[in-house]
Design an enzyme around this catalytic site. Structure first.
Site, PDB file in Angstrom:
ATOM      1  N   GLU A 257      22.524  52.157  18.565  1.00 43.37           N
ATOM      2  CA  GLU A 257      22.396  53.015  17.385  1.00 43.37           C
ATOM      3  C   GLU A 257      23.694  53.796  17.264  1.00 43.37           C
ATOM      4  O   GLU A 257      23.927  54.761  17.998  1.00 43.37           O
ATOM      5  CB  GLU A 257      21.207  53.974  17.539  1.00 43.37           C
ATOM      6  N   CYS A 291      23.742  61.326  12.739  1.00 42.08           N
ATOM      7  CA  CYS A 291      24.202  59.985  12.375  1.00 42.08           C
ATOM      8  C   CYS A 291      23.783  59.646  10.958  1.00 42.08           C
ATOM      9  O   CYS A 291      24.408  58.815  10.299  1.00 42.08           O
ATOM     10  CB  CYS A 291      23.690  58.955  13.366  1.00 42.08           C
TER      11      CYS A 291
END
Length: 502
Positions: A257, A291
């Site tokens: 990720e 993110c």
């Protein structure tokens, strides 16, 4: 307000950790005021190998414990988290600089993840498949995978581990966690709370979970170790590029990720009041250090002047300061390196012809060593190389577009592909954005910002964002190995595809 060091000592005691170490070489500072919270001894690659070996031995026992009993460990952990929610959230604020509501939300996400995983422990199901051969049955079964190495980033110091650990544990795996160097205290607190839950159950073997406070070489050791069946790593694209070859060299499994350069399209029919609120939270929340933070905004020409003016006024009034204050919405950047990156990017944006609103440093009384900045809104003449590069700070680049094809083209023309959104009340535009010819991201939303995912849906992105999926949906399959089984209950031995062989 109480010094961060004193507050940390109180919270660590409440979480069962006692006095923090001051004799190690990993110095933990609070981004709120720069005070030293602890100095922890650094784990070595040899320590990592030893932890993995112990975890593998524990896995050999844990994989044979019935899944609903494995779920009992996660259920108890969730209950213990509920009882310590305020203390753990307070520690998250001290280590990351998150405002109180976001820190509480992160711990709630852990609790939700535990609930999800407990239900899943009774639903680890495969398929029964029609066989072409008479008297035969095909089926899929799922089995525990092994040791899961988990590498997490500073911005979500506990939730991302919980996404992985809760699923891994009910799937029958062991977990070795390497937290971010900047936020190890929250990791140690989680390990202590999980150990409390494990102590109540006879089936939990020693070494099933571990925390390694260390530097990059510890993450590399996890990536290299063939006993690590799955490496789940969250961080920058650069981090993923560094670790991926290690895992690939041993043909291991990975779940990455990585970074995001997330975009939002605001169409002519958009509800601007709704869009404004979504933009501000997604772009300025967590001081731009998610993110899924909104970094690129594509506004239709017909509404751009109005929306940009409203955004500039809102940005100018955002309360920035000590995140422990209930009235604050934007806390500090994690450290001076992040501050330099933000200031450098704004200077480059201005040189590229951008019009910068905000972005200035802010002095906060009693927190002179903290790095506080006003979130920046930058009107850009085009999507420059700078705009295509993720800067992990509260900078929102705004661009104008004339038609949807142009907007989608600009949106997809970056290396990252994590989260995206469109604000529109036009059904055709919404469906186009969600279609195969629309957003190329792992997350695509309509009239919802890109930041703030629920645990029920699988989380992750495409392209340089890693391609992994965590949390809900069928993400549990990453933590198990699949076996295809053929059962012959007849007296004959026909071969598939009609092959004849004596």
């Amino acid at each position: 307000m109480t010094s961060t060091a004193a507050a940390a000592r109180r919270l660590l005691a409440e979480l069962g950790l006692g006095e923090p170490s001051t004799a190690g070489d990993i110095v933990v500072r609070s981004p709120i005021d720069g005070e030293v919270l602890a100095a922890l001894p650094a784990a070595s690659p040899a320590d990592a190998r030893a932890a993995v070996a112990a975890a593998h031995a524990a896995f050999l026992h844990w994989r044979m414990v019935p899944a609903p009993r494995r779920g009992e460990l996660v259920r108890r952990f969730g209950e213990i988290l509920r009882g310590h929610k305020a203390a753990l959230a307070g520690l998250v604020t001290l280590e990351t600089g998150k405002i109180r509501s976001e820190a509480f939300g992160e711990v709630q996400e852990m609790i939700d993840m535990c609930d999800f995983a407990v239900g899943l422990s009774r639903q680890l199901h495969g398929l029964t498949i029609a066989s072409e051969r008479p008297g035969h049955r095909l089926m899929e079964t799922w089995h525990p995978l092994g040791v899961c190495g988990v590498v997490t980033a500073f911005n979500f110091p506990v939730a991302v581990w919980a996404w992985n650990a809760a699923l891994a544990l009910v799937c029958g795996d062991a977990v070795v966690w390497k937290p971010a160097q900047k936020t190890p205290l929250t990791a140690l607190a989680c390990q202590a709370l999980l150990a409390e839950a494990a102590a109540e159950l006879d089936e939990v073997p020693a070494g099933l979970t571990a925390v390694l406070v260390g530097r990059r070489e510890v993450a590399a050791a996890l990536a290299d170790d063939p006993a690590v069946a799955l490496l789940s790593a969250t961080g920058s694209c650069a981090m993923g590029r560094a670790l991926a070859p290690h895992v690939a060299a041993r043909c291991g499994k990975s779940l990455f990720e990585l970074g995001g350069n997330n975009g939002m399209i605001v169409a002519p029919s958009a509800d601007l009041n709704l869009a404004l609120r979504a933009i501000v939270f997604a772009a300025a929340g967590t001081a731009g250090q998610r993110c899924t933070t909104l970094r690129r905004l594509f506004i239709h020409d017909s509404i751009a002047d109005e929306l940009l003016a409203r955004l500039a006024r809102t940005y100018a009034g955002l309360p920035v300061g000590d995140p422990r204050d209930e009235d604050i919405l934007v806390g500090p950047l994690i450290d001076r390196t992040a501050l330099v990156a933000q200031q450098t990017a704004l200077a480059e944006a201005a040189a590229d012809g951008g019009r910068v609103h905000g972005g200035e440093m802010i002095a906060v009384a009693g927190a002179e060593q903290g790095c506080y900045v006003r979130p920046a809104l930058v009107e850009m003449p085009g999507q420059t190389l700078l705009v295509c590069r993720e800067t992990f700070a509260p900078i929102l680049y705004a661009l104008r577009y004339r038609d949807l094809d142009e907007a989608i083209g600009l949106h997809n023309a970056v290396p990252q592909g994590l989260a995206s959104a469109i604000f529109t009340t036009d059904l055709r535009e919404a469906e186009r954005f969600l279609s195969a010819s629309g957003s190329d991201c792992g997350i695509a939303n309509v009239n919802v910002g890109p930041s703030g995912a629920e645990i029920g849906g699988a989380f992750g992105g495409e392209k340089e964002s890693g391609g992994g999926r965590e949390a809900g949906s069928d993400a549990w399959k990453a933590y198990m190995r699949r076996a295809t089984n053929t059962i012959n209950y007849s007296h004959d031995l026909p071969l598939a595809q009609g092959v004849q062989f004596v």
